[in-house]
Enzyme design. Structure first.
Site, PDB file in Angstrom:
ATOM      1  CE  LYS A  20      34.636  40.084  41.890  1.00 15.70           C
ATOM      2  NZ  LYS A  20      35.826  39.919  40.847  1.00 15.70           N
ATOM      3  CE  LYS A  66      39.585  33.407  35.366  1.00 15.34           C
ATOM      4  NZ  LYS A  66      38.837  35.235  34.787  1.00 15.34           N
ATOM      5  CG  ASP A 115      33.635  35.468  37.319  1.00 12.52           C
ATOM      6  OD1 ASP A 115      34.556  34.851  37.545  1.00 12.52           O
ATOM      7  OD2 ASP A 115      33.919  36.201  37.407  1.00 12.52           O
ATOM      8  NE  ARG A 123      38.976  31.342  41.067  1.00  8.38           N
ATOM      9  CZ  ARG A 123      38.306  32.435  40.801  1.00  8.38           C
ATOM     10  NH1 ARG A 123      37.143  32.744  39.477  1.00  8.38           N
ATOM     11  NH2 ARG A 123      37.301  33.245  41.743  1.00  8.38           N
ATOM     12  NE  ARG A 130      43.843  36.498  39.154  1.00  8.71           N
ATOM     13  CZ  ARG A 130      42.692  37.089  39.003  1.00  8.71           C
ATOM     14  NH1 ARG A 130      42.674  37.763  39.553  1.00  8.71           N
ATOM     15  NH2 ARG A 130      41.669  36.915  37.815  1.00  8.71           N
TER      16      ARG A 130
HETATM   17  C1  S3P Z   1      35.716  39.933  35.353  1.00 11.02           C
HETATM   18  C2  S3P Z   1      35.882  39.554  33.873  1.00 11.02           C
HETATM   19  C3  S3P Z   1      36.538  38.248  34.108  1.00 11.02           C
HETATM   20  C4  S3P Z   1      36.364  36.998  35.388  1.00 11.02           C
HETATM   21  C5  S3P Z   1      36.353  38.107  36.703  1.00 11.02           C
HETATM   22  C6  S3P Z   1      35.591  40.075  36.646  1.00 11.02           C
HETATM   23  C7  S3P Z   1      35.637  41.304  34.806  1.00 11.02           C
HETATM   24  O1  S3P Z   1      38.065  38.030  33.750  1.00 11.02           O
HETATM   25  O2  S3P Z   1      37.002  36.031  35.648  1.00 11.02           O
HETATM   26  O3  S3P Z   1      35.790  37.986  38.075  1.00 11.02           O
HETATM   27  O4  S3P Z   1      34.700  42.330  35.464  1.00 11.02           O
HETATM   28  O5  S3P Z   1      35.340  41.959  33.691  1.00 11.02           O
HETATM   29  P1  S3P Z   1      38.724  37.802  32.515  1.00 11.02           P
HETATM   30  O6  S3P Z   1      38.722  39.015  32.048  1.00 11.02           O
HETATM   31  O7  S3P Z   1      40.089  37.633  33.286  1.00 11.02           O
HETATM   32  O8  S3P Z   1      38.223  36.901  32.143  1.00 11.02           O
END
Ligand code: S3P
Length: 434
Positions: free
Chosen positions: A27, A347, A320, A351, A127
């Site tokens: 993702k 998040k 995550d 969570r 958020r």
């Molecule tokens: C992500 C960074 C993380 C993660 C999210 C995806 C990314 O978030 O929790 O699922 O793709 O850079 P944060 O940057 O808010 O920590």
């Protein structure tokens, strides 16, 4: 997840867990490739693009910004970019449930001479977005938020380089600053309190940007142009985490995952799995645009599961994966303690609160802290009704806890899994032996 129909999944306990699967595309990497392809000059071909709804929100946004997106098949996408000049979108950019889309795209559009409004679903609107406004305003963008939250309106224009220290560990904030820095006047430099996933750094280089890392400081010169690429997205290790944890729950499990992303800034999970009592064999590894991709085989060591304490930098690196590690904690011998993970509260859901609530519903004892959880081991859980809070990772984490519970578990809001892993329940079914 506001637009999908609420569904419930019944998960029955499993006897064991084995099989071989290819986990769909990552993702995080799919978001970055979608955005940079949309911004670059030329046509980028992306294979194994994530099937999750979130990266498709990024694709829809770059399309609204003037890129052309052609879906060749379910996971092969061609994106023809705007060669550095986004158009004024006709309406608001809908980021759906995706914090990554809203935060990272904000950096990319902030230097463009238009006004962009970004909206999202109920969860995304809750958020924090101030973390993006701060650095981008320092660079010269004007950003309107409502009480620190979306809808976010960005009045884009020429930006100047900044020196920035990210106060909270966030790869999304880092990426927004790098994407804005790419277009700013001067050289932007950035340091992180805790080193977060570095997919943006690899992706920027793949698309032809110069980016320097020296003594924990990243430097990116402005005025750089990006060129299209051909890329294959590695399998998502955060999706794999659910099955890796399931494999820990059964003495005779055996799981093989191929084409899996093993970027060191994402792979801390493999160390925790090993510390808990998993045996991991790396069968091969290769590199593609800076990302490591490999095949791993996992089973449980005959001694069973120990326990783990996750705190400090490790909590940020595993952010995550913490819900599923917490969900299997009662089945370990020594329990799992998670601290320094306050970010979990902001998040897709809170969570920490939802993991605590759902573990308690299954009969577990635990202690909840502002920044984590302490979950003792040696506990047997029973089936229960689980509230996913329409959070994909909560829905999937408790589907794994359900495999060793007594009785059936009902996952409410199971459709949320489609945010990152639409195939989750069918893969789970094929891997569980009952
Ligand atoms: C992500 C960074 C993380 C993660 C999210 C995806 C990314 O978030 O929790 O699922 O793709 O850079 P944060 O940057 O808010 O920590």
């Amino acid at each position: 997840m506001s637009s999908s129909i609420a569904t419930t999944q019944i998960i029955r306990p499993a006897r064991t867990f084995h099989g071989s699967v290819t986990i769909p595309g990552d993702k995080s990497i799919s978001h970055r490739y979608a955005m940079l392809a949309g911004f670059a000059e030329g046509t980028t071909r992306l294979a194994n693009f994530s099937t999750g709804a979130d990266p498709h929100s990024s694709l829809a946004c770059v399309e609204a910004l003037g890129a052309t997106v052609v879906k060749k098949d379910v996971t092969t996408i061609e994106v023809t970019g705007v060669a550095g000049s986004f158009q004024q979108p006709r309406g608001a950019l809908d980021c759906g449930n995706s914090g990554s889309t809203m935060r990272m795209l904000a950096g990319l559009v902030a230097a463009q001479p238009h006004t962009f409004t970004m909206i999202g679903d109920h969860s995304l609107t809750m958020r924090p977005m101030e973390r993006i406004r701060r650095p981008l305003s320092m660079m010269g963008a004007r950003i309107d938020l409502i009480d620190g939250h979306a809808p976010m309106t960005i009045h884009g224009g020429p930006l100047k380089a900044i020196d920035f220290e990210t106060p909270i560990p966030s790869a999304q904030v880092k990426s927004a600053v790098l994407f804005a820095g790419l277009q700013a006047k001067g050289t932007t430099s950035l340091s992180e309190a805790v080193r977060t996933r570095d997919h943006s750094e690899h992706a920027l280089r793949a698309f032809g940007a110069d980016l320097e890392r020296k003594d924990d400081r990243l430097r990116i010169a402005g005025g750089q142009k990006l060129k299209s690429v051909e890329a294959t997205v590695p399998g998502d290790i955060s999706s794999a985490a659910f099955f890796l944890c399931a494999a820990l729950l059964f003495p005779d499990s055996n799981l093989v995952l191929d084409s899996l992303g093993m970027n060191p800034t994402r792979a801390a999970l493999l160390d925790v799995i090993t510390a808990l009592g998993g045996k991991i064999k790396v069968l091969n590894v290769e590199e593609h645009h800076g990302e490591l991709i490999g095949t791993i085989q996992v089973n449980r060591s005959p001694e069973g599961l120990k326990g783990a304490r996750i705190s400090g930098e490790l909590s940020a690196q595993l952010i995550d994966e913490l819900p599923v590690l917490a969900a299997i904690a009662p089945y370990t011998r020594d329990g799992v303690t998670i601290r320094d993970a306050k970010e979990l509260r902001v998040k897709e859901s809170d969570r920490i609160a939802l993991v605590a609530k759902n573990l308690k519903a299954m009969g577990a004892q635990l202690t909840e802290y502002e920044d984590g959880l302490a979950i003792p081991g040696g506990q047997q859980l029973h089936g229960a009704t689980i509230d996913s809070g329409t959070d994909h990772r909560i829905a999937m984490a408790f589907s794994i806890a359900a495999l060793r519970a007594s009785g059936e578990t009902e996952i409410q809001g199971a459709e949320a899994a489609a945010i990152s892993f639409p195939e989750f329940f069918s893969y789970l079914d094929s891997l569980c032996k009952r």
